[in-house]
Design a protein around this motif. Structure first.
Motif: not given
Length: 257
Positions: A43, A46, A49-50, A140-141, A143, A150, A152, A166, A179
């Motif tokens: 991904d 994503y 990083n969260k 920056e993602y 979605t 998604t 990026a 977010t 990142d």
């Protein structure tokens, strides 16, 4: 000297400190591995990083992280003290290594621990330090909530705005974050660092092979009731599964990313 001080300065007390800090670090390894498995998600980083943001900003986790740093230092210092005192008590080494029935890992815990400590210092400087104070890139993602797709894109520090963001705009969830995933990919593109990482995990495996079971022996849980479970966890989970899980990360990034 108080009874408390006498207890923890005694041989048994020092072993107890090593035991408790070691088991706390074992628990951390389990949590850290579960979180780092997000690196294998296809991904663009994503999920990882969260996870990295959560681990560095959720207050209870931040408190535990300080306990972790203290445990690493205490575990290392007490290991040096115990090793020094053991050498002082036995200045002449055994004529034949292993003649006392000890396994290789138990006779080389100092060397293994030194490799692991060196790895921790390098590892934290590459990721933990850079994430907090270094020149970590930003991403920056976007979605699409209806399709789940998604995308990026790399963004500047000005676009990031110095904070994790977010929000949802016209059915598009936008997440801006540091990142760390890209930092991981860059680090593991270096064959020397990736090889060192794998070798450090081998050292960790042997360190835990002796250390995990030794901790429960210190606690008095090495009787017939608990020993099979302790041996199973010590060998198959902490000495095999966890080190292999970590070692697969640099191998995966070096070969496939």
């Amino acid at each position: 000297m108080s009874n408390f001080s006498k207890t923890f300065s005694s041989t048994l007390g020092r072993k107890l400190i090593m035991c408790l800090t070691g088991l706390f670090l074992c628990a951390f390894l389990v949590v850290h591995l579960i979180g780092n498995l997000q690196l294998f998600a296809n991904d663009g980083g994503y999920a990882f990083n969260k996870y990295a943001y959560f681990m560095t900003h959720f207050t209870p986790i931040k408190v535990i992280s300080y306990l972790l740093y203290i445990s690493i230092i205490v575990h290392t210092v007490w290991a040096i003290i115990i090793t020094s005192k053991n050498k002082a008590a036995r200045p002449v080494s055994y004529a034949v290594k292993g003649a006392n029935g000890s396994i290789w890992s138990s006779r080389n815990m100092g060397i293994l621990g030194t490799i692991i400590f060196l790895f921790v210092v390098i590892h934290m400087s590459n990721f933990w330090y850079k994430y907090h104070w270094g020149a970590t890139p930003y991403v920056e993602y976007s979605t699409n909530l209806s399709t789940g797709e998604t995308q990026a894109r790399e963004i500047t520090e000005a676009e990031y705005g110095k904070q994790y963001v977010t929000y949802v705009d016209n059915g598009i969830e936008v997440v801006k974050s540091k990142d760390l995933y890209k930092e991981v990919a860059f680090a593991f593109s270096n064959p020397i660092y990736s090889l060192f990482y794998v070798l450090a995990m081998a050292a960790l495996a042997f360190h835990l092979l002796h250390g995990f079971q030794s901790a429960f022996q210190t606690l008095g849980w090495d009787n017939s009731k608990y020993k099979p479970l302790v041996n199973f966890l010590g060998i198959w989970i902490f000495s095999i599964a966890i080190p292999i899980g970590f070692a697969l990360m640099p191998i995966y990034f070096f070969l496939f990313k």
